[in-house]
Design a protein around this motif. Structure first.
Motif, PDB file in Angstrom:
ATOM      1  N   ILE A 249     -12.768  -3.618  -1.448  1.00 43.73           N
ATOM      2  CA  ILE A 249     -11.514  -4.236  -0.973  1.00 43.73           C
ATOM      3  C   ILE A 249     -11.788  -5.164   0.210  1.00 43.73           C
ATOM      4  O   ILE A 249     -11.192  -6.238   0.318  1.00 43.73           O
ATOM      5  CB  ILE A 249     -10.469  -3.140  -0.617  1.00 43.73           C
TER       6      ILE A 249
ATOM      7  N   PHE B  47      -8.592  -2.215   8.052  1.00 44.32           N
ATOM      8  CA  PHE B  47      -8.640  -0.919   7.357  1.00 44.32           C
ATOM      9  C   PHE B  47      -9.864  -0.749   6.468  1.00 44.32           C
ATOM     10  O   PHE B  47     -10.197   0.371   6.078  1.00 44.32           O
ATOM     11  CB  PHE B  47      -7.367  -0.733   6.511  1.00 44.32           C
ATOM     12  N   ASN B  48     -10.548  -1.845   6.170  1.00 47.09           N
ATOM     13  CA  ASN B  48     -11.662  -1.766   5.214  1.00 47.09           C
ATOM     14  C   ASN B  48     -12.964  -2.288   5.808  1.00 47.09           C
ATOM     15  O   ASN B  48     -12.967  -3.277   6.530  1.00 47.09           O
ATOM     16  CB  ASN B  48     -11.326  -2.597   3.969  1.00 47.09           C
TER      17      ASN B  48
ATOM     18  N   VAL C 104       0.857  -1.188   0.000  1.00 45.36           N
ATOM     19  CA  VAL C 104       0.000   0.000   0.000  1.00 45.36           C
ATOM     20  C   VAL C 104       0.896   1.242   0.000  1.00 45.36           C
ATOM     21  O   VAL C 104       1.860   1.315   0.757  1.00 45.36           O
ATOM     22  CB  VAL C 104      -0.914   0.010   1.236  1.00 45.36           C
TER      23      VAL C 104
HETATM   24  O1  LIG Z   1     -10.384   3.606  -0.253  1.00 45.23           O
HETATM   25  C1  LIG Z   1      -9.179   3.001  -0.120  1.00 45.23           C
HETATM   26  C2  LIG Z   1      -8.039   3.581  -0.635  1.00 45.23           C
HETATM   27  C3  LIG Z   1      -6.808   2.959  -0.457  1.00 45.23           C
HETATM   28  C4  LIG Z   1      -6.694   1.754   0.229  1.00 45.23           C
HETATM   29  C5  LIG Z   1      -7.868   1.156   0.741  1.00 45.23           C
HETATM   30  C6  LIG Z   1      -9.103   1.788   0.565  1.00 45.23           C
HETATM   31  N1  LIG Z   1      -7.801  -0.042   1.406  1.00 45.23           N
HETATM   32  C7  LIG Z   1      -6.577  -0.814   1.358  1.00 45.23           C
HETATM   33  O2  LIG Z   1      -6.594  -1.821   2.349  1.00 45.23           O
HETATM   34  C8  LIG Z   1      -5.404   0.115   1.538  1.00 45.23           C
HETATM   35  C9  LIG Z   1      -5.379   1.104   0.427  1.00 45.23           C
END
Ligand SMILES: Oc1ccc2c(c1)N[C@H](O)CC2
Length: 115
Positions: free
Chosen positions: A95, A88-89, A38
């Motif tokens: 994602i 993170f998501n 990332v």
């Molecule tokens: O909206 C976004 C933008 C960038 C990323 C994420 C979500 N999730 C990834 O785990 C890490 C990079």
């Protein structure tokens, strides 16, 4: 069976199987968020929230440079990718869903190949 597991732990067979498994992970259609590190400069908060970033290209480099002592240390890094993704998501995000899909695929394949 225990004896087989011990054999895979200590021989290069275990690590050769990791190369097979990594190639399958990289080729998976849902692997795209996890192929390269990332870009934490472009993603606000990532560096602060995710203490141990990991991705498939980093795992490949570590395999090639003999940084995994056995398949278990390899699995720790693969699972780190999925844990980072869940942290993170949102589950209900592009994602987030890719991470869940890849974890289900991985859990099934390493059980078939290494257990
Ligand atoms: O909206 C976004 C933008 C960038 C990323 C994420 C979500 N999730 C990834 O785990 C890490 C990079």
């Amino acid at each position: 069976e225990k004896k087989a597991r011990l054999a895979q732990d200590s021989t290069t067979k275990g690590l050769a199987t990791c190369r097979v498994l990594l190639a399958e992970l990289e080729a998976h259609q849902d692997a795209w968020p996890f192929l390269t590190p990332v870009n934490h400069k472009a993603v606000p908060g990532y560096r602060k929230v995710i203490k141990k970033p990991m991705d498939f290209s980093t795992i490949r480099e570590k395999l090639i440079t003999n940084q995994y002592s056995n398949w278990e240390t390899f699995i720790v890094d693969v699972n780190l990718i999925f844990e980072n993704c869940e942290r993170f998501n949102e589950d209900d995000s592009e994602i987030g869903r890719a991470g869940h899909s890849m974890r289900i695929f991985f859990d099934k394949r390493w059980a078939e190949l290494l257990m």
